[in-house]
Structures are given as C-alpha cells and as structure tokens.
Design a protein around this motif. Structure first.
Motif, PDB file in Angstrom:
ATOM      1  N   VAL A  61     -10.337 -55.892 -70.401  1.00  0.00           N
ATOM      2  CA  VAL A  61     -10.810 -55.420 -71.697  1.00  0.00           C
ATOM      3  C   VAL A  61      -9.682 -54.668 -72.385  1.00  0.00           C
ATOM      4  CG1 VAL A  61     -12.468 -53.932 -72.879  1.00  0.00           C
ATOM      5  CG2 VAL A  61     -13.191 -55.265 -70.878  1.00  0.00           C
ATOM      6  N   SER A  62      -9.425 -54.968 -73.651  1.00  0.00           N
ATOM      7  CA  SER A  62      -8.363 -54.296 -74.411  1.00  0.00           C
ATOM      8  C   SER A  62      -8.969 -53.319 -75.403  1.00  0.00           C
ATOM      9  CB  SER A  62      -7.510 -55.324 -75.163  1.00  0.00           C
ATOM     10  OG  SER A  62      -8.267 -55.917 -76.205  1.00  0.00           O
ATOM     11  N   ALA A  63      -8.102 -52.514 -76.013  1.00  0.00           N
ATOM     12  CA  ALA A  63      -8.574 -51.531 -77.003  1.00  0.00           C
ATOM     13  C   ALA A  63      -9.228 -52.221 -78.190  1.00  0.00           C
ATOM     14  CB  ALA A  63      -7.409 -50.662 -77.457  1.00  0.00           C
ATOM     15  N   ASP A  64      -8.773 -53.444 -78.527  1.00  0.00           N
ATOM     16  CA  ASP A  64      -9.362 -54.180 -79.643  1.00  0.00           C
ATOM     17  C   ASP A  64     -10.791 -54.602 -79.361  1.00  0.00           C
ATOM     18  OD1 ASP A  64      -6.997 -53.939 -81.050  1.00  0.00           O
ATOM     19  OD2 ASP A  64      -6.214 -55.871 -80.365  1.00  0.00           O
ATOM     20  N   ASP A  65     -11.168 -54.645 -78.093  1.00  0.00           N
ATOM     21  CA  ASP A  65     -12.522 -55.064 -77.711  1.00  0.00           C
ATOM     22  C   ASP A  65     -13.531 -53.915 -77.763  1.00  0.00           C
ATOM     23  OD1 ASP A  65     -11.531 -57.633 -77.110  1.00  0.00           O
ATOM     24  OD2 ASP A  65     -10.966 -56.986 -75.084  1.00  0.00           O
ATOM     25  N   VAL A  66     -13.042 -52.686 -77.988  1.00  0.00           N
ATOM     26  CA  VAL A  66     -13.922 -51.520 -77.912  1.00  0.00           C
ATOM     27  C   VAL A  66     -14.039 -50.853 -79.276  1.00  0.00           C
ATOM     28  CG1 VAL A  66     -14.263 -49.253 -76.866  1.00  0.00           C
ATOM     29  CG2 VAL A  66     -13.388 -51.140 -75.476  1.00  0.00           C
ATOM     30  N   ARG A  67     -15.270 -50.618 -79.689  1.00  0.00           N
ATOM     31  CA  ARG A  67     -15.540 -49.930 -80.951  1.00  0.00           C
ATOM     32  C   ARG A  67     -16.261 -48.617 -80.652  1.00  0.00           C
ATOM     33  NH1 ARG A  67     -17.523 -55.111 -82.097  1.00  0.00           N
ATOM     34  NH2 ARG A  67     -19.666 -54.285 -82.023  1.00  0.00           N
ATOM     35  N   VAL A  68     -15.874 -47.572 -81.370  1.00  0.00           N
ATOM     36  CA  VAL A  68     -16.532 -46.268 -81.248  1.00  0.00           C
ATOM     37  C   VAL A  68     -17.060 -45.874 -82.615  1.00  0.00           C
ATOM     38  CG1 VAL A  68     -16.266 -43.834 -80.649  1.00  0.00           C
ATOM     39  CG2 VAL A  68     -15.008 -45.571 -79.357  1.00  0.00           C
ATOM     40  N   SER A  69     -18.327 -45.502 -82.674  1.00  0.00           N
ATOM     41  CA  SER A  69     -18.948 -45.094 -83.919  1.00  0.00           C
ATOM     42  C   SER A  69     -19.761 -43.811 -83.709  1.00  0.00           C
ATOM     43  CB  SER A  69     -19.877 -46.204 -84.436  1.00  0.00           C
ATOM     44  OG  SER A  69     -20.490 -45.826 -85.656  1.00  0.00           O
ATOM     45  N   PRO A  70     -19.481 -42.752 -84.514  1.00  0.00           N
ATOM     46  CA  PRO A  70     -18.448 -42.613 -85.541  1.00  0.00           C
ATOM     47  C   PRO A  70     -17.045 -42.793 -84.945  1.00  0.00           C
ATOM     48  CG  PRO A  70     -20.025 -40.791 -85.624  1.00  0.00           C
ATOM     49  CD  PRO A  70     -20.267 -41.506 -84.358  1.00  0.00           C
ATOM     50  N   ALA A  71     -16.124 -43.216 -85.781  1.00  0.00           N
ATOM     51  CA  ALA A  71     -14.786 -43.563 -85.314  1.00  0.00           C
ATOM     52  C   ALA A  71     -14.101 -42.379 -84.645  1.00  0.00           C
ATOM     53  CB  ALA A  71     -13.943 -44.062 -86.480  1.00  0.00           C
ATOM     54  N   ALA A  72     -13.404 -42.651 -83.546  1.00  0.00           N
ATOM     55  CA  ALA A  72     -12.623 -41.648 -82.825  1.00  0.00           C
ATOM     56  C   ALA A  72     -11.464 -42.365 -82.146  1.00  0.00           C
ATOM     57  CB  ALA A  72     -13.476 -40.918 -81.796  1.00  0.00           C
ATOM     58  N   ALA A  73     -10.262 -41.835 -82.312  1.00  0.00           N
ATOM     59  CA  ALA A  73      -9.081 -42.461 -81.714  1.00  0.00           C
ATOM     60  C   ALA A  73      -9.232 -42.523 -80.196  1.00  0.00           C
ATOM     61  CB  ALA A  73      -7.822 -41.686 -82.091  1.00  0.00           C
ATOM     62  N   HIS A  74      -8.878 -43.688 -79.603  1.00  0.00           N
ATOM     63  CA  HIS A  74      -9.093 -43.858 -78.168  1.00  0.00           C
ATOM     64  C   HIS A  74      -8.156 -44.914 -77.609  1.00  0.00           C
ATOM     65  CE1 HIS A  74     -11.599 -46.952 -80.127  1.00  0.00           C
ATOM     66  NE2 HIS A  74     -11.307 -47.695 -79.065  1.00  0.00           N
ATOM     67  N   THR A  75      -8.011 -44.886 -76.297  1.00  0.00           N
ATOM     68  CA  THR A  75      -7.317 -45.940 -75.558  1.00  0.00           C
ATOM     69  C   THR A  75      -8.283 -46.487 -74.517  1.00  0.00           C
ATOM     70  OG1 THR A  75      -6.387 -44.326 -74.003  1.00  0.00           O
ATOM     71  CG2 THR A  75      -5.026 -44.929 -75.904  1.00  0.00           C
ATOM     72  N   VAL A  76      -7.939 -47.659 -73.968  1.00  0.00           N
ATOM     73  CA  VAL A  76      -8.862 -48.340 -73.057  1.00  0.00           C
ATOM     74  C   VAL A  76      -8.119 -48.863 -71.844  1.00  0.00           C
ATOM     75  CG1 VAL A  76     -10.426 -50.316 -72.792  1.00  0.00           C
ATOM     76  CG2 VAL A  76     -10.436 -49.001 -74.904  1.00  0.00           C
ATOM     77  N   THR A  77      -8.714 -48.670 -70.672  1.00  0.00           N
ATOM     78  CA  THR A  77      -8.256 -49.322 -69.441  1.00  0.00           C
ATOM     79  C   THR A  77      -9.481 -49.909 -68.759  1.00  0.00           C
ATOM     80  OG1 THR A  77      -8.446 -47.233 -68.223  1.00  0.00           O
ATOM     81  CG2 THR A  77      -6.273 -47.794 -69.090  1.00  0.00           C
ATOM     82  N   SER A  78      -9.277 -51.011 -68.025  1.00  0.00           N
ATOM     83  CA  SER A  78     -10.398 -51.628 -67.321  1.00  0.00           C
ATOM     84  C   SER A  78      -9.944 -52.111 -65.951  1.00  0.00           C
ATOM     85  CB  SER A  78     -10.974 -52.799 -68.127  1.00  0.00           C
ATOM     86  OG  SER A  78     -10.036 -53.864 -68.216  1.00  0.00           O
ATOM     87  N   SER A  79     -10.880 -52.102 -65.020  1.00  0.00           N
ATOM     88  CA  SER A  79     -10.613 -52.562 -63.655  1.00  0.00           C
ATOM     89  C   SER A  79     -11.941 -52.918 -63.007  1.00  0.00           C
ATOM     90  CB  SER A  79      -9.912 -51.465 -62.844  1.00  0.00           C
ATOM     91  OG  SER A  79      -9.716 -51.872 -61.504  1.00  0.00           O
ATOM     92  N   GLY A  80     -11.999 -54.115 -62.415  1.00  0.00           N
ATOM     93  CA  GLY A  80     -13.235 -54.533 -61.760  1.00  0.00           C
ATOM     94  C   GLY A  80     -14.376 -54.587 -62.757  1.00  0.00           C
ATOM     95  N   ASN A  81     -15.423 -53.829 -62.473  1.00  0.00           N
ATOM     96  CA  ASN A  81     -16.581 -53.833 -63.375  1.00  0.00           C
ATOM     97  C   ASN A  81     -16.671 -52.567 -64.229  1.00  0.00           C
ATOM     98  OD1 ASN A  81     -17.244 -52.099 -61.274  1.00  0.00           O
ATOM     99  ND2 ASN A  81     -19.420 -52.611 -61.330  1.00  0.00           N
ATOM    100  N   THR A  82     -15.563 -51.793 -64.335  1.00  0.00           N
ATOM    101  CA  THR A  82     -15.582 -50.556 -65.124  1.00  0.00           C
ATOM    102  C   THR A  82     -14.601 -50.614 -66.286  1.00  0.00           C
ATOM    103  OG1 THR A  82     -13.908 -49.454 -63.762  1.00  0.00           O
ATOM    104  CG2 THR A  82     -16.220 -49.187 -63.101  1.00  0.00           C
ATOM    105  N   VAL A  83     -14.988 -49.960 -67.374  1.00  0.00           N
ATOM    106  CA  VAL A  83     -14.144 -49.814 -68.555  1.00  0.00           C
ATOM    107  C   VAL A  83     -14.052 -48.320 -68.862  1.00  0.00           C
ATOM    108  CG1 VAL A  83     -13.838 -50.367 -70.990  1.00  0.00           C
ATOM    109  CG2 VAL A  83     -14.908 -52.040 -69.463  1.00  0.00           C
ATOM    110  N   ALA A  84     -12.836 -47.788 -68.928  1.00  0.00           N
ATOM    111  CA  ALA A  84     -12.619 -46.370 -69.223  1.00  0.00           C
ATOM    112  C   ALA A  84     -12.122 -46.232 -70.659  1.00  0.00           C
ATOM    113  CB  ALA A  84     -11.617 -45.765 -68.247  1.00  0.00           C
ATOM    114  N   VAL A  85     -12.877 -45.514 -71.469  1.00  0.00           N
ATOM    115  CA  VAL A  85     -12.504 -45.253 -72.856  1.00  0.00           C
ATOM    116  C   VAL A  85     -12.053 -43.800 -72.934  1.00  0.00           C
ATOM    117  CG1 VAL A  85     -13.266 -45.250 -75.248  1.00  0.00           C
ATOM    118  CG2 VAL A  85     -14.216 -46.923 -73.642  1.00  0.00           C
ATOM    119  N   GLU A  86     -10.760 -43.588 -73.180  1.00  0.00           N
ATOM    120  CA  GLU A  86     -10.191 -42.244 -73.207  1.00  0.00           C
ATOM    121  C   GLU A  86      -9.917 -41.828 -74.651  1.00  0.00           C
ATOM    122  OE1 GLU A  86      -5.960 -40.464 -71.933  1.00  0.00           O
ATOM    123  OE2 GLU A  86      -7.203 -41.037 -70.206  1.00  0.00           O
TER     124      GLU A  86
END
Length: 469
Positions: free
Chosen positions: A73-98
């Motif tokens: 999963v890439s940062a382009d695949d993740v949307r946050v609403s209301p908008a907030a600057a974030h980065t994304v990492t994924s591994s296995g069945n988890t996605v971490a939105v920082e």
C-alpha cells in the motif's frame, strides 16, 4: 419365521466415513470462503491508535489491520478526512499511517485505504476506519489568599469547572512529569524545596507519600523548572545561598530513572556530582528529547544532553530564546541580526518573516510558534502610566493580522502559550482583581474555556526567562 440380522460394520469403519465427510465439508467451506474472499476483497479486522498521543506529539500512527495479507500500500492509496499530512508503510496484513504533526482535539477522522487487494486476487475493497482523537486540559496555579493554601487546578476543555490537583504553601512553579507532579515552593525567606507528588486519576494520590528531594545545599533558591517529555528527567536552575550570597548559580538535572539526586550540569555539558554548574540565562528541553537548549550568561547557545550520553554541541549565540517549532527540530531565537529559526540538527539559520504589522509597536514580546509558517506574537503600546496595552498578532507567512482576543484595559498580558498541538492558546492575564487563564482558538480567537489562575503548564514548553522587550 426367522431372519438373519445384517452384519454390523466395524466401529472404525464408521468413524472413517464420518471423518471423511467432515473433512470434505470443511474443504468445501474453505473453498467457498476463498471464492467469496477473492470476489469481495480484504476486510477491516481492527484499528489501533493512541487517542492522547495523536493530539500531543508528531509521528503518531494509526495501525489498520486487514483479515488477510495485502499487496503493498502506498501513500497515494490512503486518504485522511479531514486532511492531515501523513506517510504510509505496509507489511503483511497491516497498514501504518503516520501523521506528520499532532491532530486536532476531540475530532473524528476517517482513514481510508482505497483499493486494497490481497496477493493473487483480483477483487479490491476499501478499508475504512474512523478514529476519535482525545481532548486536552490545562493546569494553572491559584495562589492562596487570607491564609489559604495555594492550589494547582486542572481545567478540562470538554467539561465545566476546575478540579484541584494539589495544595501546598509557597508554590512558585510546577511541572507535569508522566504520572507525577513536581512542585517547587519557596519559604518566607526564599529558600526552595522540590517535591515529587504521585498522581492518581489526575489528582494527588492520598495513599502515596510526597517525596521531598535533597537539594544541592542546605540553603538555596531554585527556579526555571522544566521536564523532559518522556518523563525520564527534569531540571532547574539553582543558586547556593548557604553563605548568605548567591554562588554556583546554574543548571541541575534530576534523573527520575535513578537516585533522584540533583546533579550539576558541568561546563562540558555532562551531569557531574559536585561540579560547578553551567551558568544559564534561559533554557528548556527540546520537545520529545532529553536534550536541552541552553543560552548561557554570555549569550552562547548550546545543546546539552541532560542524560550525559552525548557531547555538548555549540550553536553560535543568541540574545533571547523564544521557543520551538512544533516538530521540535527547530528553535526560534533572537540575535543581533534579528529573529531566526535555528535547525537543531545542523545549526543552520533562517530569518523569520516579520510583516510590518507584527513589529509596528513600542513593545515586542515573545514569539509563540504554531507551525513552520505560523506564529503568534505579543505586541503593545506603552500607556501614560507605564503599563503596556497589549495585543496578540497572528502571522501566517507574510501576512499579519490581529488575533481577536479581548484584554481588559486594567489587565496585563503575562503569557501566551500554545497547546501541545498548536490548536489552542492559553492567554494569561493579571489585573487588580486577580489572574485569569483564557483558552482561545489559535486561528479565530474564540474562547473555549477559562479558569482563575496563573503559571499555565503549557508555558513549561517555552524557555524560561523574562519577556523580550
């Protein structure tokens, strides 16, 4: 008429038939589940986050867990609403939105992983999680009158009224330190004591004894109390007055993971028992570290690791320390060439934009940085009686505007201190009728809450020292 009964099948044979039937059913169910899963795509299994940390510190994460492994999963695949600057990492069945910075208080955010897909499957699905951030509170000191004790009170932004956290005599300063409250008090003759108070449910634990720290000398005066964000240590300035004169005035640290005995920060920046301490004009912990930014009596600027693990770092000079940008890697200082941001990782300096509307006043006070490009500044004009008619200016890039906060004509503005996420500001005023802390929105100036008191705990993140004039 007689008949012969049918021969019975062995028990083992019947068991094998039943076992085989069960296995076949399970295989069919698993196959059907796989088909359904491949047609429906992944599903949200769980979401985890720290509701308190996510509004007070940057680099906090929301962990989204799916019911099966996911393709990257890439940062382009993740949307946050209301908008907030974030980065994304994924591994296995988890996605971490920082998140780059703290989120707003008491607000719902929707985090959506769009088009999630399991490896080898065509079907996609959106994983959608809703999180609710925590709220905040502010502590203030209410001096006692007519023989009553001083009180440290807590005012929550999501509830009315104030709660008494601790009571004592001669309280001058205090800091929150994880599950403790460190209280600095002075006697009638100016000698100091420092107490460590255990908290339970946000107030003094009546079952836990108060720890009275042993200070460096039998008589002395402490001030400028500051705490590390992780609660591992706190520090203060101290002057030995046992001889009747102030001597060995400088910086001390208390390691809360060790003996709780104050140690002097020596001239080389190392905590050393019995050493002559480093002289300090202003100091504070750099947010989220055990490193302190120190302006010495000779206006030298240093980074000091209060744990002693790293060497002293010199960052040139400064005539005043205003504070820190929210990320904590940048300080705002004043020098002979103006107000600058100092990158604490490499010492590089950048001039701060100061629109004319933020400097056209007789009095220019402390800058309270909200974001990389936004800050508040106290400015004012001198009245005929010598008092200052203060106002608060908000600077967004190259634009300056007055923050619409009403300050009574008979009141002095004593502090403007941002909340940990920069969303609100504590505005402290003092008038002949008493002291008041107003919590206002840092953008609109709208009043959120207020409480009687002074010496707001949010101000503990700012370097100690008098207001710049």
């Amino acid at each position: 008429m007689s008949t012969e009964s049918e021969p019975r099948r062995p028990v083992a044979h019947r068991f094998r038939r039943r076992f085989t039937a069960v296995v076949l059913v399970l295989v069919v169910v698993a196959a059907l589940a796989a088909v359904v899963g491949s047609q429906q795509g992944p599903r949200l299994k769980s979401v985890s986050y720290d509701a308190s940390g996510i509004v007070s510190r940057p680099a906090q994460r929301v962990i989204i867990t799916a019911n099966q492994a996911l393709q990257k999963v890439s940062a382009d695949d993740v949307r946050v609403s209301p908008a907030a600057a974030h980065t994304v990492t994924s591994s296995g069945n988890t996605v971490a939105v920082e998140f780059a910075g703290p989120l707003a208080y008491d607000r719902s955010y929707t985090v959506t992983v769009a088009g999630a897909r399991a490896p080898g499957q065509r079907a996609t699905a959106d994983l959608r999680a809703t999180i609710r951030t925590g709220t905040t509170d502010v502590l203030a000191l209410v001096p006692g009158t007519d023989g009553a004790k001083d009180r440290i009170v807590r005012r929550s932004l999501d509830a009315s009224g104030a709660t008494s956290v601790y009571q004592g005599t001669g309280i001058t300063e205090y800091i929150r330190l994880s599950r403790f409250l460190v209280v600095l008090s002075d006697s009638d003759v100016g000698d100091s004591r420092i107490d460590v108070v255990t908290l339970r449910n946000g107030v003094e634990d009546p079952d836990a004894p108060v720890e009275h720290l042993t200070l460096p000398t039998s008589e002395g005066h402490a001030s400028a109390l500051h705490a590390a964000d992780d609660g591992a240590s706190f520090g203060f300035q101290y002057a030995d007055t046992s001889s009747g004169q102030s001597k060995d005035v400088g910086l001390y640290v208390v390691d809360m993971t060790g003996t709780h005995m104050p140690q002097a920060i020596a001239a080389d920046g190392k905590p050393t028992t019995g050493a002559v301490p480093m002289t300090v004009s202003q100091w504070a912990y750099v947010p989220r570290t055990e490193t302190a930014l120190v302006r010495t009596a000779t206006d030298e600027l240093f980074l000091v690791d209060m744990s002693g693990r790293a060497d002293l770092v010199r960052l040139g000079s400064a005539t005043y320390l205003h504070g820190f940008v929210g990320t904590g890697t940048t300080a705002v200082v004043e020098s002979g060439t103006g107000i600058e941001r100092v990158d604490l990782t490499d010492g590089k300096r950048t001039a701060i934009v100061a629109p004319a509307a933020s400097t056209d006043a007789q009095y220019l006070g402390r800058i309270a940085q909200l974001t990389d490009d936004t800050y508040l500044r106290t400015v004012g004009d001198v009245r005929g009686d010598g008092t200052i008619a203060s106002r608060i200016v908000r600077v967004d890039g190259s634009r300056a505007s007055r923050l619409p906060v009403t300050i009574p004509d008979d009141a002095s503005l004593t502090a403007v201190c941002p909340s940990p996420n920069g969303q609100f500001v504590a505005v402290a005023t003092k008038s002949p009728t008493g002291a008041l802390v107003s919590i206002v929105d840092a953008t609109s100036g709208a009043l959120e809450a207020s409480t009687v008191g002074e010496d707001v705990d949010w101000c503990g993140a700012l370097p100690s020292g008098d207001e710049v004039g």
